[in-house]
Design an enzyme around this catalytic site. Structure first.
Site, PDB file in Angstrom:
ATOM      1  N   HIS A  91      39.702  42.162  52.718  1.00  0.00           N
ATOM      2  CA  HIS A  91      40.839  41.390  52.207  1.00  0.00           C
ATOM      3  C   HIS A  91      41.298  40.371  53.257  1.00  0.00           C
ATOM      4  O   HIS A  91      41.646  39.238  52.925  1.00  0.00           O
ATOM      5  CB  HIS A  91      41.994  42.311  51.828  1.00  0.00           C
ATOM      6  CG  HIS A  91      41.652  43.256  50.715  1.00  0.00           C
ATOM      7  ND1 HIS A  91      40.971  42.858  49.586  1.00  0.00           N
ATOM      8  CD2 HIS A  91      41.868  44.596  50.550  1.00  0.00           C
ATOM      9  CE1 HIS A  91      40.800  43.899  48.779  1.00  0.00           C
ATOM     10  NE2 HIS A  91      41.334  44.956  49.348  1.00  0.00           N
ATOM     11  N   ASP A 101      36.781  37.895  44.191  1.00  0.00           N
ATOM     12  CA  ASP A 101      36.280  39.276  44.104  1.00  0.00           C
ATOM     13  C   ASP A 101      35.151  39.543  45.101  1.00  0.00           C
ATOM     14  O   ASP A 101      34.387  38.639  45.427  1.00  0.00           O
ATOM     15  CB  ASP A 101      35.781  39.532  42.669  1.00  0.00           C
ATOM     16  CG  ASP A 101      35.593  41.019  42.400  1.00  0.00           C
ATOM     17  OD1 ASP A 101      36.191  41.845  43.119  1.00  0.00           O
ATOM     18  OD2 ASP A 101      34.839  41.345  41.463  1.00  0.00           O
ATOM     19  N   LEU A 161      48.623  19.084  45.264  1.00  0.00           N
ATOM     20  CA  LEU A 161      47.938  20.198  44.591  1.00  0.00           C
ATOM     21  C   LEU A 161      48.976  21.213  44.163  1.00  0.00           C
ATOM     22  O   LEU A 161      49.904  21.516  44.909  1.00  0.00           O
ATOM     23  CB  LEU A 161      46.956  20.855  45.580  1.00  0.00           C
ATOM     24  CG  LEU A 161      46.344  22.184  45.155  1.00  0.00           C
ATOM     25  CD1 LEU A 161      45.333  21.972  44.016  1.00  0.00           C
ATOM     26  CD2 LEU A 161      45.645  22.872  46.330  1.00  0.00           C
TER      27      LEU A 161
HETATM   28  C1  IPE Z   1      39.750  41.168  39.543  1.00  0.00           C
HETATM   29  O1  IPE Z   1      38.942  41.891  40.402  1.00  0.00           O
HETATM   30  C2  IPE Z   1      41.120  41.013  40.128  1.00  0.00           C
HETATM   31  C3  IPE Z   1      41.215  40.203  41.326  1.00  0.00           C
HETATM   32  C4  IPE Z   1      40.234  39.575  41.936  1.00  0.00           C
HETATM   33  C5  IPE Z   1      42.526  40.084  41.881  1.00  0.00           C
HETATM   34  P1  IPE Z   1      38.728  43.461  40.255  1.00  0.00           P
HETATM   35  O2  IPE Z   1      37.825  43.873  41.352  1.00  0.00           O
HETATM   36  O3  IPE Z   1      40.033  44.139  40.174  1.00  0.00           O
HETATM   37  O4  IPE Z   1      38.015  43.572  38.824  1.00  0.00           O
HETATM   38  P2  IPE Z   1      37.114  44.722  38.230  1.00  0.00           P
HETATM   39  O5  IPE Z   1      37.837  46.010  38.460  1.00  0.00           O
HETATM   40  O6  IPE Z   1      35.812  44.696  38.973  1.00  0.00           O
HETATM   41  O7  IPE Z   1      36.939  44.367  36.787  1.00  0.00           O
HETATM   42  C1  IPE Z   2      38.980  41.432  45.289  1.00  0.00           C
HETATM   43  O1  IPE Z   2      38.051  42.171  45.992  1.00  0.00           O
HETATM   44  C2  IPE Z   2      40.378  41.592  45.838  1.00  0.00           C
HETATM   45  C3  IPE Z   2      41.324  42.237  44.920  1.00  0.00           C
HETATM   46  C4  IPE Z   2      41.046  42.681  43.735  1.00  0.00           C
HETATM   47  C5  IPE Z   2      42.680  42.393  45.400  1.00  0.00           C
HETATM   48  P1  IPE Z   2      37.814  43.696  45.661  1.00  0.00           P
HETATM   49  O2  IPE Z   2      38.753  44.516  46.471  1.00  0.00           O
HETATM   50  O3  IPE Z   2      37.855  43.938  44.201  1.00  0.00           O
HETATM   51  O4  IPE Z   2      36.341  43.909  46.207  1.00  0.00           O
HETATM   52  P2  IPE Z   2      35.195  44.761  45.519  1.00  0.00           P
HETATM   53  O5  IPE Z   2      35.041  44.238  44.130  1.00  0.00           O
HETATM   54  O6  IPE Z   2      35.629  46.190  45.551  1.00  0.00           O
HETATM   55  O7  IPE Z   2      33.994  44.498  46.372  1.00  0.00           O
HETATM   56 MG    MG Z   3      36.472  43.854  42.737  1.00  0.00          MG
END
Ligand code: IPE
Ligand code: IPE
Ligand code: MG
Length: 266
Positions: free
Chosen positions: A58, A41, A152
């Site tokens: 990403h 995240d 792994l």
């Molecule tokens: C959780 O992250 C899902 C992934 C990392 C794939 P999100 O960014 O979607 O979670 P919330 O919305 O902050 O809870």
């Molecule tokens: C995690 O990073 C990737 C996915 C959920 C696919 P985010 O896209 O949620 O990044 P933030 O949380 O908005 O910074």
């Molecule tokens: Mg996020």
């Protein structure tokens, strides 16, 4: 080998379940880790801080996924689960969702030979519904191609949501009961777990969530019953080997009691 890595290797896998009498369950220790799970995240915020589109986060996050997978394989940890896309992530703008789906396809075209070379078995945990046929086909081919690998097991949670997983498990168990194939009183925790998307995979010992959020966002709700959590404000695209070692080092100091008294009988 990096000295910190060597140190961790000894601490984490060196004492793994050695010398136990036949049939006795290994004592849970802080010195062994079988399964590491990570909620990747913070990609969007990483990009925003640099004035870049979220998608750039990403792309950078993917580099860390590769780096961390390699490090985990070197450490000899047998299972790594990476949360890549949740069932709730479909609610993001179509452009971002499309970018992510294209990124997943590209990784499968680009990385499967490397995984094969490194003896990594790829498995997807998540719902197969709603995924583009091309992506689904690549996923299934990659799983089949790497099925014999043993260093792994890399589980990618893609289109994964734990509540949906639990409901699906309950539904399939209800169907078995309805057909008379399972008596309700025979349903155990172990049988239930066999109906989850993670069937056959040990529960995570450690869950890492970068980005500063203190929640698990519908990830492995059943499986994390006794998992240790490590939260860090570091954003995923900055979560490198050094950050991983910090997290693992922190884990080695945890006292996993599983409800028992410290130092008490098993
Ligand atoms: C959780 O992250 C899902 C992934 C990392 C794939 P999100 O960014 O979607 O979670 P919330 O919305 O902050 O809870
Ligand atoms: C995690 O990073 C990737 C996915 C959920 C696919 P985010 O896209 O949620 O990044 P933030 O949380 O908005 O910074
Ligand atoms: Mg996020």
């Amino acid at each position: 080998m990096h000295s910190t890595l060597g140190f961790l290797l000894k601490r984490l896998v060196g004492k793994k379940n050695k010398g136990l009498p036949e049939g006795r369950k290994p004592e849970p220790t802080t010195a062994s880790i079988q399964h590491l799970a990570i909620i990747m995240d913070g990609n969007g915020r990483w990009a925003k801080k640099r004035g870049l589109p979220r998608t750039a986060g990403h792309t950078e996050g993917l580099k860390r996924a590769r780096e961390i997978t390699e490090a985990v394989a070197e450490l000899g940890i047998p299972y790594l689960t990476l949360f890549a896309f949740s069932t709730e992530n479909w609610n993001r703008p179509a452009e971002e969702v499309g970018f992510l789906m294209d990124l997943f396809k590209r990784v499968l075209y680009d990385d499967v030979m490397d995984l094969q070379k490194n003896n990594v078995r790829l498995k997807f945990i998540g719902f197969r519904r709603n995924l583009q046929p091309e992506l689904l086909k690549l996923m299934e081919e990659a799983e089949e191609f790497t099925a014999g690998n043993t260093t792994l097991q890399l589980n990618i949670a893609l289109n994964y949501g734990s509540r949906g997983e639990l409901v699906a498990a309950a539904r399939s168990i209800a169907e078995l009961a309805q057909k008379g194939k399972l008596a309700p009183e025979d349903l155990t925790e172990a049988t239930f777990a066999e109906h989850l998307l993670t069937a056959g995979i040990p529960d995570p010992d450690l869950l890492i969530r970068p980005s500063g959020e203190l929640r698990i966002s519908n990830f492995l709700l059943w499986q994390c019953a006794y998992t240790e959590f490590y939260f860090t404000p570091v954003l995923w695209p900055d979560f490198d080997r050094a950050e991983l070692f910090k997290a693992l080092h922190d884990y080695t100091r945890r006292d996993r009691r599983f409800g028992r008294v410290k130092g008490g009988p098993a």
